[in-house]
Design a protein around this motif. Structure first.
Motif, PDB file in Angstrom:
ATOM      1  N   THR A   1       0.852  -1.179   0.000  1.00 23.64           N
ATOM      2  CA  THR A   1       0.000   0.000   0.000  1.00 23.64           C
ATOM      3  C   THR A   1       0.890   1.231   0.000  1.00 23.64           C
ATOM      4  OG1 THR A   1      -1.667  -1.174   1.274  1.00 23.64           O
ATOM      5  CG2 THR A   1      -1.841   1.218   1.213  1.00 23.64           C
ATOM      6  N   CYS A   2       0.717   2.083  -0.987  1.00 23.29           N
ATOM      7  CA  CYS A   2       1.504   3.315  -1.105  1.00 23.29           C
ATOM      8  C   CYS A   2       1.144   4.241   0.060  1.00 23.29           C
ATOM      9  CB  CYS A   2       1.225   3.993  -2.440  1.00 23.29           C
ATOM     10  SG  CYS A   2       2.075   5.568  -2.641  1.00 23.29           S
ATOM     11  N   THR A   3       2.155   4.809   0.704  1.00 22.48           N
ATOM     12  CA  THR A   3       1.910   5.680   1.852  1.00 22.48           C
ATOM     13  C   THR A   3       1.469   7.079   1.442  1.00 22.48           C
ATOM     14  OG1 THR A   3       4.261   6.219   1.913  1.00 22.48           O
ATOM     15  CG2 THR A   3       3.499   4.448   3.360  1.00 22.48           C
TER      16      THR A   3
ATOM     17  N   CYS B   1      -0.573   7.804  -1.782  1.00 22.19           N
ATOM     18  CA  CYS B   1      -1.895   7.785  -2.420  1.00 22.19           C
ATOM     19  C   CYS B   1      -2.810   6.707  -1.838  1.00 22.19           C
ATOM     20  CB  CYS B   1      -1.751   7.591  -3.929  1.00 22.19           C
ATOM     21  SG  CYS B   1      -1.060   5.996  -4.414  1.00 22.19           S
TER      22      CYS B   1
ATOM     23  N   GLN C   1      -0.718  -1.471  -4.690  1.00 24.25           N
ATOM     24  CA  GLN C   1       0.045  -1.604  -5.925  1.00 24.25           C
ATOM     25  C   GLN C   1       0.807  -2.928  -5.920  1.00 24.25           C
ATOM     26  OE1 GLN C   1       0.378   0.930  -8.307  1.00 24.25           O
ATOM     27  NE2 GLN C   1      -0.651   2.583  -7.228  1.00 24.25           N
TER      28      GLN C   1
ATOM     29  N   ARG D   1       5.772  -1.946  -8.853  1.00 29.54           N
ATOM     30  CA  ARG D   1       5.509  -0.508  -8.965  1.00 29.54           C
ATOM     31  C   ARG D   1       6.158   0.286  -7.836  1.00 29.54           C
ATOM     32  NH1 ARG D   1       3.761   2.411 -12.234  1.00 29.54           N
ATOM     33  NH2 ARG D   1       2.287   3.493 -10.928  1.00 29.54           N
ATOM     34  N   ARG D   2       6.867  -0.381  -6.935  1.00 24.73           N
ATOM     35  CA  ARG D   2       7.512   0.285  -5.808  1.00 24.73           C
ATOM     36  C   ARG D   2       8.672   1.134  -6.323  1.00 24.73           C
ATOM     37  NH1 ARG D   2       8.153  -2.326  -0.055  1.00 24.73           N
ATOM     38  NH2 ARG D   2       6.299  -3.293  -0.864  1.00 24.73           N
ATOM     39  N   SER D   3       8.799   2.371  -5.824  1.00 25.78           N
ATOM     40  CA  SER D   3       9.831   3.283  -6.318  1.00 25.78           C
ATOM     41  C   SER D   3      11.226   2.846  -5.884  1.00 25.78           C
ATOM     42  CB  SER D   3       9.556   4.701  -5.834  1.00 25.78           C
ATOM     43  OG  SER D   3       9.608   4.747  -4.420  1.00 25.78           O
TER      44      SER D   3
ATOM     45  N   ASP E   1       7.817   2.629   0.781  1.00 25.36           N
ATOM     46  CA  ASP E   1       6.457   2.209   0.420  1.00 25.36           C
ATOM     47  C   ASP E   1       5.777   3.291  -0.395  1.00 25.36           C
ATOM     48  OD1 ASP E   1       6.526  -0.296   1.519  1.00 25.36           O
ATOM     49  OD2 ASP E   1       5.586   0.290   3.412  1.00 25.36           O
ATOM     50  N   LEU E   2       6.457   3.738  -1.449  1.00 22.78           N
ATOM     51  CA  LEU E   2       5.909   4.704  -2.377  1.00 22.78           C
ATOM     52  C   LEU E   2       5.838   4.077  -3.763  1.00 22.78           C
ATOM     53  CD1 LEU E   2       7.757   8.021  -1.481  1.00 22.78           C
ATOM     54  CD2 LEU E   2       5.342   7.554  -1.198  1.00 22.78           C
ATOM     55  N   CYS E   3       4.726   4.312  -4.451  1.00 28.28           N
ATOM     56  CA  CYS E   3       4.614   3.800  -5.813  1.00 28.28           C
ATOM     57  C   CYS E   3       5.408   4.695  -6.765  1.00 28.28           C
ATOM     58  CB  CYS E   3       3.148   3.716  -6.238  1.00 28.28           C
ATOM     59  SG  CYS E   3       2.309   5.289  -6.400  1.00 28.28           S
TER      60      CYS E   3
ATOM     61  N   CYS F   1       3.980   8.310  -7.249  1.00 31.13           N
ATOM     62  CA  CYS F   1       4.085   9.264  -6.137  1.00 31.13           C
ATOM     63  C   CYS F   1       5.535   9.630  -5.818  1.00 31.13           C
ATOM     64  CB  CYS F   1       3.421   8.717  -4.890  1.00 31.13           C
ATOM     65  SG  CYS F   1       1.639   8.533  -5.060  1.00 31.13           S
TER      66      CYS F   1
END
Length: 98
Positions: free
Chosen positions: A73-75, A77, A81, A85-87, A92-94, A97
């Motif tokens: 879960t993106c922190t 938005c 995901q 899709r993790r940056s 924990d950012l997609c 974001c």
């Protein structure tokens, strides 16, 4: 004239109808519906669901599944995901974001 390439394309019938409407308005005929006020405002307002409304009598029509092992879960938005899709591996950012 500027062209919006992202706008949906219209069929020939729609284009003819728009041009006829424009001609009619330029010839001096007024649009009869332009000055009308919506008289059924209260009926329209009753159809809206307000935040905080009691929805205890409602039932879900979809199945909610828990987060899978390959998801996060993106922190920013708060969307679930896929881990691809993790940056970065530690955040924990997609990718959108980040």
């Amino acid at each position: 004239m500027a062209t919006d390439y992202d706008a949906s394309r219209k069929t020939e019938d729609e284009q003819k109808e728009e041009s006829l409407e424009a001609r009619r308005l330029t010839l001096g005929e007024q649009d009869k519906t332009s000055g009308k006020v919506d008289e059924d405002e209260t009926e329209l307002a009753e159809s809206y669901e307000l935040p905080g409304a009691d929805l205890s009598h409602e039932t879900l029509s979809i199945e909610v599944t828990p987060e899978q092992t390959d998801e996060f879960t993106c922190t920013a938005c708060f969307l679930v995901q896929h881990r691809s899709r993790r940056s970065s591996p530690t955040a924990d950012l997609c990718a959108d974001c980040a």
